[in-house]
Design a protein around this motif. Structure first.
Motif, PDB file in Angstrom:
ATOM      1  N   GLU A 168       0.741  -1.200  -0.072  1.00 33.18           N
ATOM      2  CA  GLU A 168       0.041  -0.027  -0.035  1.00 33.18           C
ATOM      3  C   GLU A 168       0.880   1.274   0.100  1.00 33.18           C
ATOM      4  N   GLN A 224       2.122   2.059  -3.391  1.00 33.98           N
ATOM      5  CA  GLN A 224       0.931   2.385  -4.277  1.00 33.98           C
ATOM      6  C   GLN A 224       0.591   3.772  -3.847  1.00 33.98           C
ATOM      7  N   ARG A 225       0.676   4.262  -2.461  1.00 37.44           N
ATOM      8  CA  ARG A 225       0.229   5.631  -2.337  1.00 37.44           C
ATOM      9  C   ARG A 225       1.195   6.530  -2.540  1.00 37.44           C
ATOM     10  N   ARG A 269      -1.918   9.068 -12.185  1.00 37.09           N
ATOM     11  CA  ARG A 269      -0.794   8.908 -12.559  1.00 37.09           C
ATOM     12  C   ARG A 269      -0.392   9.204 -14.263  1.00 37.09           C
TER      13      ARG A 269
END
Ligand SMILES: Cc1cc2nc3c(=O)[nH]c(=O)nc-3n(C[C@H](O)[C@H](O)[C@H](O)COP(=O)(O)O)c2cc1C
Length: 200
Positions: free
Chosen positions: A5, A8-9, A185
């Motif tokens: 996580e 991803q963060r 992104r």
């Protein structure tokens, strides 16, 4: 937040709350974690310059095409790296092992890097890059927002921090409380374009 996580963060944030200050203990913790990053022969090429001085920060912002995160983020860290660290005394870096093991690592490192200027520089940047990623991920896990940058005049920045001989600045890191979410992104390449099996 688990590691996946956290990865991803993490995003590059460019606008920070100027009034928010990260406690010194957290900055120390980030640097201590960065120091656990892997380096070839445990050389640990890095030195982390945390710039506190407002005037210096302003000069660094000017040297960075005016990028506002340099002064707005709670902390600005210049990740610098010593191209000649491989030939210096390594006793501290192997102090926890028998002396003959440390001596062997040290002489092997000298043999490996001697007269290979490009590799010496690559290695210094490689170490700084691993350390940078550690800071970015650790800060994200601690609930802060970050950015890393190379959009600056390297010579000017070196002058501002009185960079010693044989050192280079790898990149800036900014960390603080972000004001805006990152844009979606830009677009990651598809897995099949980057995952190669066996050979090109
Ligand atoms: C080596 C390097 C240099 C970068 N330099 C800058 C910079 O000068 N200014 C900036 O705003 N972002 C800079 N970035 C951030 C990138 O634009 C960003 O990492 C990329 O667009 C991917 O977005 P993400 O980090 O949010 O995933 C840099 C990133 C890297 C790895």
């Amino acid at each position: 937040m688990n590691t996946i996580e956290t990865i991803q963060r993490r995003r590059s944030i460019r606008h920070f709350d100027k009034d928010f200050k990260i406690p010194k203990e957290d900055i120390d913790q980030l640097i201590k974690l960065a120091m656990l990053s892997p380096t070839s022969y445990n050389i640990q090429h890095w030195k982390f310059v945390v710039v506190d001085d407002i005037e210096k920060k302003q000069q660094l912002q000017d040297a960075a095409i005016g990028q506002v995160q340099v002064t707005e983020a709670s902390h600005l860290i210049l990740v610098t790296t010593d191209i000649k660290a491989w030939e210096k005394d390594m006793s501290d870096k192997w102090k926890n092992v028998p002396k003959e093991v440390g001596d062997f690592m040290s002489s092997s490192a000298r043999e490996f890097y001697k007269e290979k200027n490009q590799l010496q520089r690559d290695e210094a940047i490689r170490s700084a890059s691993f350390a940078t990623q550690t800071i970015l991920l650790a800060a994200t896990a601690m609930g802060y927002q970050t950015g890393t940058m190379i959009g600056f005049d390297f010579d000017k920045a070196a002058e501002i921090i009185s960079l010693p001989e044989h050192h280079i600045i790898s990149n800036f890191v900014v960390v603080g409380k972000g004001l805006k979410e990152a844009m979606p992104r830009g677009g990651q390449l598809p897995l099949e374009k980057v995952l190669i099996t066996d050979s090109f």
